[in-house]
Design an enzyme around this catalytic site. Structure first.
Site, PDB file in Angstrom:
ATOM      1  N   ASP A  11     138.397 -16.135  77.609  1.00 21.67           N
ATOM      2  CA  ASP A  11     137.924 -17.385  76.866  1.00 21.67           C
ATOM      3  C   ASP A  11     137.426 -16.953  75.551  1.00 21.67           C
ATOM      4  OD1 ASP A  11     136.937 -19.774  76.156  1.00 21.67           O
ATOM      5  OD2 ASP A  11     135.250 -19.768  77.307  1.00 21.67           O
ATOM      6  N   ASN A  13     139.560 -17.301  72.401  1.00 25.15           N
ATOM      7  CA  ASN A  13     140.669 -17.207  71.262  1.00 25.15           C
ATOM      8  C   ASN A  13     140.533 -17.973  69.980  1.00 25.15           C
ATOM      9  OD1 ASN A  13     141.895 -15.565  72.909  1.00 25.15           O
ATOM     10  ND2 ASN A  13     143.433 -17.098  73.923  1.00 25.15           N
ATOM     11  N   ARG A  24     143.679 -22.162  65.524  1.00 20.43           N
ATOM     12  CA  ARG A  24     143.417 -21.849  66.796  1.00 20.43           C
ATOM     13  C   ARG A  24     144.762 -21.054  67.493  1.00 20.43           C
ATOM     14  NH1 ARG A  24     139.485 -23.877  69.379  1.00 20.43           N
ATOM     15  NH2 ARG A  24     140.509 -24.039  71.553  1.00 20.43           N
ATOM     16  N   HIS A  28     145.244 -17.680  69.705  1.00 17.65           N
ATOM     17  CA  HIS A  28     145.977 -17.678  71.130  1.00 17.65           C
ATOM     18  C   HIS A  28     147.093 -16.484  71.145  1.00 17.65           C
ATOM     19  CE1 HIS A  28     144.054 -20.956  72.770  1.00 17.65           C
ATOM     20  NE2 HIS A  28     144.300 -21.951  72.085  1.00 17.65           N
ATOM     21  N   GLU A  58     142.698 -28.752  83.282  1.00 25.83           N
ATOM     22  CA  GLU A  58     141.858 -29.462  82.373  1.00 25.83           C
ATOM     23  C   GLU A  58     142.031 -29.056  80.926  1.00 25.83           C
ATOM     24  OE1 GLU A  58     140.532 -27.714  84.952  1.00 25.83           O
ATOM     25  OE2 GLU A  58     140.065 -29.437  86.062  1.00 25.83           O
ATOM     26  N   ASN A  59     143.026 -28.087  80.478  1.00 20.64           N
ATOM     27  CA  ASN A  59     143.278 -27.748  79.313  1.00 20.64           C
ATOM     28  C   ASN A  59     144.428 -28.660  78.817  1.00 20.64           C
ATOM     29  OD1 ASN A  59     143.274 -24.089  79.662  1.00 20.64           O
ATOM     30  ND2 ASN A  59     141.723 -25.554  78.817  1.00 20.64           N
ATOM     31  N   ARG A  62     143.293 -31.158  75.722  1.00 23.51           N
ATOM     32  CA  ARG A  62     143.458 -30.375  74.337  1.00 23.51           C
ATOM     33  C   ARG A  62     144.393 -31.158  73.648  1.00 23.51           C
ATOM     34  NH1 ARG A  62     141.861 -24.049  74.501  1.00 23.51           N
ATOM     35  NH2 ARG A  62     140.091 -24.495  75.649  1.00 23.51           N
ATOM     36  N   GLU A 193     131.701  -9.859  92.269  1.00 29.16           N
ATOM     37  CA  GLU A 193     130.739  -9.363  91.125  1.00 29.16           C
ATOM     38  C   GLU A 193     131.019 -10.137  89.924  1.00 29.16           C
ATOM     39  OE1 GLU A 193     127.810  -7.837  92.076  1.00 29.16           O
ATOM     40  OE2 GLU A 193     128.637  -7.318  94.080  1.00 29.16           O
TER      41      GLU A 193
END
Ligand code: FPP
Length: 233
Positions: A11, A13, A24, A28, A58-59, A62, A193
């Protein structure tokens, strides 16, 4: 100790680019370049499986411009990289749905998967058009379709119906300042973890990965049991 399976939510970029007055897309591209270097480092450290959240279901919300750019970038990078993957012995698998992906993307995914399937020096699991809830629902549908006897259905058998048969994630890293899981490999993360860092993905280099490993080694993993040596009361 080196984690066997590392997951990364890449996350930041977009913010990395914005902070530099870039588009943007440039963010990327920088992220993709960083990913190539980081992957080699991660496997050199002894990690066996690397799961990467490169595009969530969900992307697709965009802008068309950004989605198109990312899809083109995937095609270009996979075409460019797969000789390298073979030279280095990396096996490539994909997790995710094919819905809404264009043929260029699907074709390159199939080609890379089949041409690297016998490689043994590390597995990269690209989560592309991936969502964890959908993965679990899709697994249930396949189980029903196969008429699996519910008396023999257990966790081990269920896992065989997920997109890929992978071990649980030991260390999850999320770059870019957000502290959430965003529907990423929820089944596989049950005993992971979790490591969250403010560093934006294009800046997450080998030194930052070492910091995550150091933190991983400070954790006391009990998998639901009790560490009797450390327990004082
Ligand atoms: C999140 O940053 C990143 C993505 C949605 C895309 C990740 C993709 C890459 C790094 C390219 C990978 C390339 C290959 C070949 C697999 P963001 O856009 O959400 O950043 P922001 O939160 O700062 O806007």
């Amino acid at each position: 100790m080196v984690p066997n399976h590392v997951g990364i939510i890449l996350d930041g970029n977009g913010r990395w680019a914005k902070e530099r007055g870039l588009s943007r897309s440039e963010g990327h591209l920088e992220g993709a370049k960083n990913l190539d270097k980081l992957t080699d480092y991660v496997f050199a450290k002894g990690v066996k499986v690397l799961s990467l959240y490169v595009f969530s279901t969900e992307n697709f919300k965009r802008s068309k411009e950004e989605v198109d750019y990312l899809m083109d970038l995937f095609v270009k990078m996979f075409k460019k990289n797969f000789t390298e993957y073979n030279k280095k012995g990396y096996k490539i698998v994909f997790s995710g749905s094919r819905d809404n992906l264009n043929d260029d993307v699907i074709n390159v995914m199939e080609e890379v998967t089949s041409k690297t399937k016998d490689n043994k020096n590390g597995t990269i699991n690209f989560c592309l058009n991936y969502g964890s809830h959908k993965e679990i629902v899709d697994a249930c549908k396949k189980i029903v379709n196969d008429n699996v006897d519910i008396n023999i259905l257990d966790e081990n058998l269920f896992e065989k119906y997920l997109y890929n048969d992978l071990p649980g994630i030991d260390l999850l890293i999320r770059t870019g300042r957000e502290i959430r899981l965003s529907n990423f490999m929820l089944w596989q993360l049950s005993y992971a973890e979790l490591y969250f860092t403010d560093v934006l993905f294009p800046d997450f280099d080998s030194k930052e990965f070492d910091k995550a490993l150091e933190e991983f080694n400070r954790r006391n993993r009990r998998f639901g049991g009790i560490d009797y040596e450390k327990k004082t009361n």
